[in-house]
Design an enzyme around this catalytic site. Sequence first.
Site, PDB file in Angstrom:
ATOM      1  N   LYS A 107      86.204  10.369 -11.332  1.00 42.14           N
ATOM      2  CA  LYS A 107      87.472  10.868 -11.870  1.00 42.14           C
ATOM      3  C   LYS A 107      87.251  12.257 -12.462  1.00 42.14           C
ATOM      4  O   LYS A 107      86.691  12.400 -13.541  1.00 42.14           O
ATOM      5  CB  LYS A 107      88.043   9.934 -12.937  1.00 42.14           C
ATOM      6  CG  LYS A 107      89.491  10.280 -13.220  1.00 42.14           C
ATOM      7  CD  LYS A 107      89.939   9.977 -14.620  1.00 42.14           C
ATOM      8  CE  LYS A 107      89.567  10.995 -15.629  1.00 42.14           C
ATOM      9  NZ  LYS A 107      90.196  12.339 -15.481  1.00 42.14           N
ATOM     10  N   GLU A 150      76.949  13.298 -21.661  1.00 37.26           N
ATOM     11  CA  GLU A 150      76.598  14.724 -21.806  1.00 37.26           C
ATOM     12  C   GLU A 150      77.755  15.386 -22.546  1.00 37.26           C
ATOM     13  O   GLU A 150      78.852  15.522 -21.991  1.00 37.26           O
ATOM     14  CB  GLU A 150      76.446  15.376 -20.419  1.00 37.26           C
ATOM     15  CG  GLU A 150      75.438  14.711 -19.508  1.00 37.26           C
ATOM     16  CD  GLU A 150      74.006  15.105 -19.836  1.00 37.26           C
ATOM     17  OE1 GLU A 150      73.812  15.979 -20.700  1.00 37.26           O
ATOM     18  OE2 GLU A 150      73.090  14.522 -19.247  1.00 37.26           O
ATOM     19  N   CYS A 180      79.227  24.318 -22.214  1.00 35.19           N
ATOM     20  CA  CYS A 180      78.696  23.513 -23.319  1.00 35.19           C
ATOM     21  C   CYS A 180      77.446  24.151 -23.917  1.00 35.19           C
ATOM     22  O   CYS A 180      77.106  23.897 -25.063  1.00 35.19           O
ATOM     23  CB  CYS A 180      78.400  22.105 -22.837  1.00 35.19           C
ATOM     24  SG  CYS A 180      77.305  22.094 -21.398  1.00 35.19           S
ATOM     25  N   GLU A 223      82.719  22.693 -32.432  1.00 32.00           N
ATOM     26  CA  GLU A 223      82.653  23.360 -31.133  1.00 32.00           C
ATOM     27  C   GLU A 223      83.976  24.083 -30.881  1.00 32.00           C
ATOM     28  O   GLU A 223      85.042  23.468 -30.939  1.00 32.00           O
ATOM     29  CB  GLU A 223      82.412  22.315 -30.036  1.00 32.00           C
ATOM     30  CG  GLU A 223      82.228  22.946 -28.674  1.00 32.00           C
ATOM     31  CD  GLU A 223      82.031  21.917 -27.565  1.00 32.00           C
ATOM     32  OE1 GLU A 223      82.794  20.925 -27.514  1.00 32.00           O
ATOM     33  OE2 GLU A 223      81.141  22.132 -26.728  1.00 32.00           O
TER      34      GLU A 223
HETATM   35  P1  NAD Z   1      87.303  15.625 -22.481  1.00 37.06           P
HETATM   36  O1  NAD Z   1      86.403  14.714 -23.215  1.00 37.06           O
HETATM   37  O2  NAD Z   1      88.655  15.866 -23.013  1.00 37.06           O
HETATM   38  O3  NAD Z   1      87.509  15.126 -20.978  1.00 37.06           O
HETATM   39  C1  NAD Z   1      86.426  14.924 -20.103  1.00 37.06           C
HETATM   40  C2  NAD Z   1      86.831  13.905 -19.049  1.00 37.06           C
HETATM   41  O4  NAD Z   1      87.050  12.661 -19.690  1.00 37.06           O
HETATM   42  C3  NAD Z   1      88.123  14.247 -18.321  1.00 37.06           C
HETATM   43  O5  NAD Z   1      88.013  13.865 -16.972  1.00 37.06           O
HETATM   44  C4  NAD Z   1      89.139  13.383 -19.048  1.00 37.06           C
HETATM   45  O6  NAD Z   1      90.271  13.072 -18.277  1.00 37.06           O
HETATM   46  C5  NAD Z   1      88.322  12.152 -19.331  1.00 37.06           C
HETATM   47  N1  NAD Z   1      88.803  11.318 -20.430  1.00 37.06           N
HETATM   48  C6  NAD Z   1      89.539  11.689 -21.510  1.00 37.06           C
HETATM   49  N2  NAD Z   1      89.818  10.612 -22.262  1.00 37.06           N
HETATM   50  C7  NAD Z   1      89.229   9.550 -21.678  1.00 37.06           C
HETATM   51  C8  NAD Z   1      89.158   8.163 -21.989  1.00 37.06           C
HETATM   52  N3  NAD Z   1      89.736   7.648 -23.073  1.00 37.06           N
HETATM   53  N4  NAD Z   1      88.466   7.353 -21.157  1.00 37.06           N
HETATM   54  C9  NAD Z   1      87.855   7.851 -20.066  1.00 37.06           C
HETATM   55  N5  NAD Z   1      87.908   9.148 -19.700  1.00 37.06           N
HETATM   56  C10 NAD Z   1      88.573   9.988 -20.505  1.00 37.06           C
HETATM   57  O7  NAD Z   1      86.479  16.977 -22.304  1.00 37.06           O
HETATM   58  P2  NAD Z   1      87.021  18.330 -21.667  1.00 37.06           P
HETATM   59  O8  NAD Z   1      87.933  18.964 -22.650  1.00 37.06           O
HETATM   60  O9  NAD Z   1      87.472  18.063 -20.282  1.00 37.06           O
HETATM   61  O10 NAD Z   1      85.663  19.166 -21.536  1.00 37.06           O
HETATM   62  C11 NAD Z   1      85.165  19.973 -22.541  1.00 37.06           C
HETATM   63  C12 NAD Z   1      84.053  19.255 -23.277  1.00 37.06           C
HETATM   64  O11 NAD Z   1      83.016  18.898 -22.361  1.00 37.06           O
HETATM   65  C13 NAD Z   1      83.385  20.146 -24.312  1.00 37.06           C
HETATM   66  O12 NAD Z   1      83.139  19.406 -25.473  1.00 37.06           O
HETATM   67  C14 NAD Z   1      82.065  20.529 -23.645  1.00 37.06           C
HETATM   68  O13 NAD Z   1      81.031  20.879 -24.509  1.00 37.06           O
HETATM   69  C15 NAD Z   1      81.753  19.289 -22.885  1.00 37.06           C
HETATM   70  N6  NAD Z   1      80.808  19.565 -21.809  1.00 37.06           N
HETATM   71  C16 NAD Z   1      79.519  19.102 -21.924  1.00 37.06           C
HETATM   72  C17 NAD Z   1      78.590  19.378 -20.941  1.00 37.06           C
HETATM   73  C18 NAD Z   1      77.171  18.878 -21.033  1.00 37.06           C
HETATM   74  O14 NAD Z   1      76.495  18.859 -20.018  1.00 37.06           O
HETATM   75  N7  NAD Z   1      76.694  18.474 -22.200  1.00 37.06           N
HETATM   76  C19 NAD Z   1      78.970  20.120 -19.825  1.00 37.06           C
HETATM   77  C20 NAD Z   1      80.281  20.574 -19.744  1.00 37.06           C
HETATM   78  C21 NAD Z   1      81.195  20.277 -20.737  1.00 37.06           C
END
Ligand code: NAD
Length: 490
Positions: free
Chosen positions: A181, A256, A290, A394
Amino acid sequence: MQNSSEQPPLLVLENFIGGKFTPCRSHVDSYDPSTGEVHCRVPDSGKEEVDAAVDAAKEAFPDWSACSPQQRADILNKLADLIDANVEEFVRAESKDQGKTLTFARTVDIPRSAYNFRYFASSVLYHTTDCSQMEHAGCLNYTVRCPVGVAGLISPWNFPLYLLTWKIAPAVAMGNTVVAKPSEMTSVTAWLLCKLLQEAGVPPGVVNIVFGTGPRAGDALVGHPDVPLISFTGSTATARRITERSAPFCKKLSLELGGKNPALVFADADLERCVETTIRSSFYNQGEVCLCTSRIYVERSIYAEFLEKFVAAARKWKTGAPSDPSSDNGALISKEHLEKVRSFVALAKSEGATIHCGEGVDQLDLPERNRSGYFMPATVISGVADGSRVMQEEIFGPVTCVSPFDTEDEAVARGNGVRYGLSATVWSRDVGRVHRVAQRLQAGVIWTNCWLVRDLNLPFGGLKSSGVGREGGKDSYHFFTEVKSITIKH
Ligand code: NAD
């Protein structure tokens, strides 16, 4: 009839389940961040669609897991070749969907997505398992690794195809089948990938992609009893919900998450190289990485010189139309995110900080059609207290804070003084110090005198609130397989 000034029809995506595109009853809008216009409609999938995808993945598992690693590797290499053959289509889609520049998508996102498949197609052929003998008991012991089953893969919007393929590639290389997803905000390149799966020879049901929001599609995937493993990249807040939701099922989790990454700049650093790299590490991909640096601690004796050079370089970091080859940055992902990032600058200002350049200081010169896009210039702030939310949370945008320090101990303590622990950079020519400081920093990934140099053989992941588990190389192999110990008495 359409006239030439009318927009092209909206792209309407479909789920990809059991090797077939499957329409969905309802959709959510997806925006082009560089114009603020809706450019695509993404399926708003829920339990029904996720159940169908998991069923397809379960059905495909016995045959796929029985293929040899070489057979699976051949298919993944073909998929990588097909991405390369269609690179410009992927590049345009990624830029339009995410807001990043075409140049960035062309040089980073899409080549790396193809490489993810090649890397795991190759590494899966060379993993070894353990073997030992117990002379006193007359036993030979060895381990085997087996695929886990249906893997649930959830990815964020900042590197849409890059991070999705970072999960799909190892999962299927090891013999799992997947339900993935992507973020509802950036789904188009995942949908384009579906078009290539059949041509590459990926059997129906091995890779299923269900589009939709986190609370509906994501939640249904995490809560599905027949998905024993979840690999998630995204925010720490979502990871908490996923951990709670999956706890009753005892799922295998890889998380992650976010970062609040420090750079420690010592007086003996190569200042030119440090400034040039720290500009990239702060503002790369609109600061939506990130691993981006968001707190820069500089030894006091070079603080003024560093700040002057750094602000001058930040002013040259151009934010503009994603299609303009001279743009370093494009647009942020959404209006809400832009407002959130701006609110941190406003908060810093209200706390008495100095905004040296960027938000509220420099005007952006954008083409007419991009005036409603979500752009923000590279912003450098100083004078923020370590305890401020600006230094603790962040921000995930083109904003970085600079602050002086006096001793190594102080620099390390302040670098570690947040709840995150994803990455850190250390700038010094003193080899002893570099090793010492790297060992003391609480971060899963530490770069010295460089940034974002990635060796995919190494473990990748964060400490503290930045994650649970590691992926990459042998760690992906371990995560996407279960180990069994076998003892044979002779
Ligand atoms: P997010 O947590 O809002 O969403 C990430 C994914 O999770 C999306 O596909 C979203 O639809 C899904 N999601 C949201 N709520 C959910 C739930 N209740 N159950 C299951 N899935 C759910 O994150 P974002 O805003 O898309 O991305 C930014 C974040 O990602 C930042 O915090 C960034 O640091 C982090 N990030 C981390 C890494 C790493 O490798 N550590 C890499 C890239 C981004």
